[in-house]
Write an enzyme that holds these catalytic residues in place. Structure first.
Site, mmCIF file in Angstrom:
data_model
loop_
_atom_site.group_PDB
_atom_site.id
_atom_site.type_symbol
_atom_site.label_atom_id
_atom_site.label_comp_id
_atom_site.label_asym_id
_atom_site.label_seq_id
_atom_site.Cartn_x
_atom_site.Cartn_y
_atom_site.Cartn_z
ATOM 1 C CB CYS A 73 -0.953 0.011 1.179
ATOM 2 S SG CYS A 73 -2.084 -1.380 1.166
ATOM 3 C CG HIS B 155 -3.111 3.768 1.953
ATOM 4 N ND1 HIS B 155 -3.654 3.267 0.789
ATOM 5 C CD2 HIS B 155 -3.073 2.729 2.830
ATOM 6 C CE1 HIS B 155 -3.928 1.989 0.960
ATOM 7 N NE2 HIS B 155 -3.599 1.642 2.187
ATOM 8 C CG ASN C 50 -6.415 -0.635 1.412
ATOM 9 O OD1 ASN C 50 -5.757 -0.266 0.438
ATOM 10 N ND2 ASN C 50 -5.873 -1.046 2.540
HETATM 11 O O1 UT7 Z 1 -3.361 -0.623 3.798
HETATM 12 C C1 UT7 Z 1 -2.885 -0.928 5.072
HETATM 13 C C2 UT7 Z 1 -3.550 -2.154 5.483
HETATM 14 N N1 UT7 Z 1 -4.673 -2.187 6.276
HETATM 15 C C3 UT7 Z 1 -5.123 -1.332 7.221
HETATM 16 O O2 UT7 Z 1 -4.762 -0.205 7.355
HETATM 17 C C4 UT7 Z 1 -6.139 -1.884 8.155
HETATM 18 C C5 UT7 Z 1 -5.877 -1.484 9.584
HETATM 19 N N2 UT7 Z 1 -6.855 -2.021 10.502
HETATM 20 C C6 UT7 Z 1 -8.152 -1.655 10.517
HETATM 21 O O3 UT7 Z 1 -8.569 -0.845 9.687
HETATM 22 C C7 UT7 Z 1 -9.050 -2.224 11.573
HETATM 23 O O4 UT7 Z 1 -8.277 -2.899 12.539
HETATM 24 C C8 UT7 Z 1 -10.118 -3.202 10.995
HETATM 25 C C9 UT7 Z 1 -11.151 -2.407 10.198
HETATM 26 C C10 UT7 Z 1 -9.470 -4.223 10.107
HETATM 27 C C11 UT7 Z 1 -10.843 -3.919 12.119
HETATM 28 O O5 UT7 Z 1 -11.442 -2.979 12.996
HETATM 29 P P1 UT7 Z 1 -11.224 -3.131 14.566
HETATM 30 O O6 UT7 Z 1 -12.002 -2.039 15.187
HETATM 31 O O7 UT7 Z 1 -9.753 -3.162 14.837
HETATM 32 O O8 UT7 Z 1 -11.932 -4.516 14.881
HETATM 33 P P2 UT7 Z 1 -11.315 -5.884 15.440
HETATM 34 O O9 UT7 Z 1 -10.453 -6.546 14.449
HETATM 35 O O10 UT7 Z 1 -10.759 -5.624 16.808
HETATM 36 O O11 UT7 Z 1 -12.628 -6.757 15.606
HETATM 37 C C12 UT7 Z 1 -13.686 -6.378 16.509
HETATM 38 C C13 UT7 Z 1 -14.815 -7.394 16.352
HETATM 39 C C14 UT7 Z 1 -14.332 -8.851 16.460
HETATM 40 O O12 UT7 Z 1 -15.343 -9.590 17.129
HETATM 41 P P3 UT7 Z 1 -15.170 -10.002 18.676
HETATM 42 O O13 UT7 Z 1 -13.914 -10.813 18.710
HETATM 43 O O14 UT7 Z 1 -15.037 -8.690 19.412
HETATM 44 O O15 UT7 Z 1 -16.410 -10.744 18.964
HETATM 45 C C15 UT7 Z 1 -14.269 -9.311 15.024
HETATM 46 O O16 UT7 Z 1 -14.453 -10.708 14.878
HETATM 47 O O17 UT7 Z 1 -15.415 -7.273 15.070
HETATM 48 C C16 UT7 Z 1 -15.440 -8.566 14.427
HETATM 49 N N3 UT7 Z 1 -15.327 -8.378 13.001
HETATM 50 C C17 UT7 Z 1 -16.386 -8.144 12.201
HETATM 51 N N4 UT7 Z 1 -17.692 -8.072 12.467
HETATM 52 C C18 UT7 Z 1 -18.503 -7.811 11.431
HETATM 53 C C19 UT7 Z 1 -14.190 -8.358 12.242
HETATM 54 N N5 UT7 Z 1 -14.505 -8.131 10.953
HETATM 55 C C20 UT7 Z 1 -15.850 -7.995 10.906
HETATM 56 C C21 UT7 Z 1 -16.754 -7.745 9.872
HETATM 57 N N6 UT7 Z 1 -18.069 -7.648 10.171
HETATM 58 N N7 UT7 Z 1 -16.372 -7.554 8.583
#
Ligand code: UT7
Length: 319
Positions: free
Chosen positions: A113, A246, A276
Site C-alpha cells: 500500500c 492512503h 483500500n
Molecule cells: O493498507 C494498510 C492495510 N490495512 C489497514 O490499514 C487496516 C488497519 N486495521 C483496521 O482498519 C481495523 O483494525 C479493521 C477495520 C481491520 C478492524 O477494525 P477493529 O475495530 O480493529 O476490529 P477488530 O479486528 O478488533 O474486531 C472487533 C470485532 C471482532 O469480534 P469479537 O472478537 O469482538 O467478537 C471481530 O471478529 O469485530 C469482528 N469483526 C467483524 N464483524 C462484522 C471483524 N470483521 C468484521 C466484519 N463484520 N467484517
C-alpha cells in the site's frame, strides 16, 4: 534546479461495484459494522478478464491525456503493484507494450500500500538526476484476486483500481521532498505468504492481516512521517492545502489529519467509494481531487501511505 512536476493525473475503476450490503450476503457482516469501523460503503471489483495491466493502462492513458503528453515522449515507466499480471515479466513492461511504446526503462516496485510513495520517489530521483524527462508513474492493484472471500476480517476492506501521474522535468517546483521507510520486523502483521515452486502454489495465496496490529502501527508511523517530511522541507502543517492519504480506513486518515491539526475539509476522501485499493489508492484520490476541482495548480499536497513490509512514506508536492 530541476524538479519533477505533475503534468497530469488519471485513474481507472472497474465497472462492477460491490456494496457493504452485497458483502453481507456473502459473509457474516453488516453495512453498519463496515461503515463505523472503516468508513467504506462500496468498492470496485475487476472483471474476470481484466488484469492489473489493463487497469494500469486505462489510468495511464487518462493521465497522458490530462498532461497533453504523447505516450512516445515517456522515457520511464514505474508501476507500483503487489498483484502483477504474472510472476514475470514486470507489469510495467506489459503496460509499455500495451501503450505501443518501447525502449525506455520499465519496472515494477513492490511496497504494497506504500507502493505509490516508493514509485513516485524513484521517478523523482530519475528526473532530478537527468536520467528521465517524462515519467509515467502508476499504482495499480487487483486485491480482489488475493482475497479469501470467506474471511470477513479482510474481504470487506479492499477494492480494485489504478491511478497514474505523468511527471515532467521542470524549473518550477514540483515534488518538494520525500521520505521512505521500512521495517521488515513487522512483515508478519500483513502478508500474502504464498509463492510458486515446482509448478504449484505453496503457502497461502490469500491476504492475511492482524487488523488491530496494523491499525496501531499505521497511526503512529503515519503521524511521524507526515510531521517529518513537512519539517524537513522547511514547511509547517498550516501550509498544506490538501492531505492525500492512503485510503485504508477513515479512522486512520482522520488520526493523521488530527495529529497535523488539519481539518477534515483539507483531506481528500475516497475510502467510502473505493475501499483500500492498495498501491492505487493515493493516485486515485489525487486524481479525484484534481478532477473535482478541489486540488488546484499551486496547491501544496501531502501524500502519505503505509502497507505490508512494513513499508511507509510521505511525499510533499507543489501541484
Ligand atoms: O493498507 C494498510 C492495510 N490495512 C489497514 O490499514 C487496516 C488497519 N486495521 C483496521 O482498519 C481495523 O483494525 C479493521 C477495520 C481491520 C478492524 O477494525 P477493529 O475495530 O480493529 O476490529 P477488530 O479486528 O478488533 O474486531 C472487533 C470485532 C471482532 O469480534 P469479537 O472478537 O469482538 O467478537 C471481530 O471478529 O469485530 C469482528 N469483526 C467483524 N464483524 C462484522 C471483524 N470483521 C468484521 C466484519 N463484520 N467484517
Amino acid at each position: 534546479m530541476t524538479y519533477a512536476k505533475i503534468l497530469g493525473t488519471g485513474s481507472y475503476l472497474p465497472a462492477k461495484t460491490l456494496s457493504n450490503h452485497d458483502l453481507a450476503k456473502i459473509v457474516d457482516t453488516s453495512d453498519e459494522w463496515i461503515t463505523t469501523r472503516t468508513g467504506i460503503k462500496t468498492r470496485h471489483i475487476a472483471a474476470d478478464n481484466e488484469k492489473c495491466s489493463d487497469l494500469a493502462v486505462a489510468a495511464a492513458q487518462n493521465a497522458l491525456e490530462a498532461a497533453g503528453v504523447d505516450a512516445a515522449e515517456i522515457d520511464l515507466i514505474v508501476v507500483a503493484t503487489s498483484t502483477p499480471d504474472m510472476q514475470f515479466p514486470a507489469t510495467a513492461t506489459i503496460v509499455q507494450q500495451k501503450l505501443g511504446i518501447s525502449g525506455c526503462p520499465a519496472f515494477d516496485v513492490q511496497a504494497v500500500c506504500a507502493g505509490f510513495m516508493y514509485a513516485i520517489t524513484t521517478a523523482n530521483a530519475y528526473i532530478k538526476s537527468g536520467m528521465a524527462k517524462k515519467a509515467l508513474v502508476i499504482g495499480a492493484d487487483v486485491f480482489s484476486r488475493i482475497m479469501d472471500w470467506t474471511d470477513r476480517r479482510t474481504c470487506v476492506l479492499f477494492g480494485d483500481g489504478a491511478g497514474a501521474v505523468v511527471l515532467g522535468a521542470s524549473d518550477e517546483p514540483g515534488i518538494l521532498h520525500s521520505k521512505l521507510l521500512a521495517d521488515g520486523n513487522y512483515g508478519y502483521l500483513l502478508q500474502t505468504p504464498g509463492w510458486i515452486a515446482n509448478g504449484a502454489v505453496c503457502g497461502t495465496p490469500f491476504l492475511q492481516m492482524d487488523g488491530p496490529g496494523v491499525f496501531k502501527f499505521a497511526v503512529k508511523a503515519l503521524a511521524k512521517v507526515a510531521e517529518d517530511v513537512i519539517a524537513e522541507a522547511g514547511l509547517t502543517p498550516e501550509q498544506i492545502d490538501w492531505l492525500v492519504p492512503h485510503q485504508a480506513n477513515y479512522r486512520i486518515l482522520e488520526s493523521t489529519a488530527k495529529h497535523l491539526k488539519l481539518g477534515m475539509e483539507k483531506v481528500v476522501l475516497t475510502v467510502q467509494d473505493h475501499g483500500n485499493t492498495s498501491a492505487a489508492s493515493i493516485p486515485l484520490a489525487l486524481d479525484w481531487g484534481v478532477r473535482h476541482g478541489s486540488i488546484q495548480r499551486g496547491h501544496t499536497l501531502l501524500l502519505e501511505g503505509i502497507g505490508g513490509g512494513f513499508a511507509w512514506g510521505a511525499v510533499l508536492v507543489k501541484y
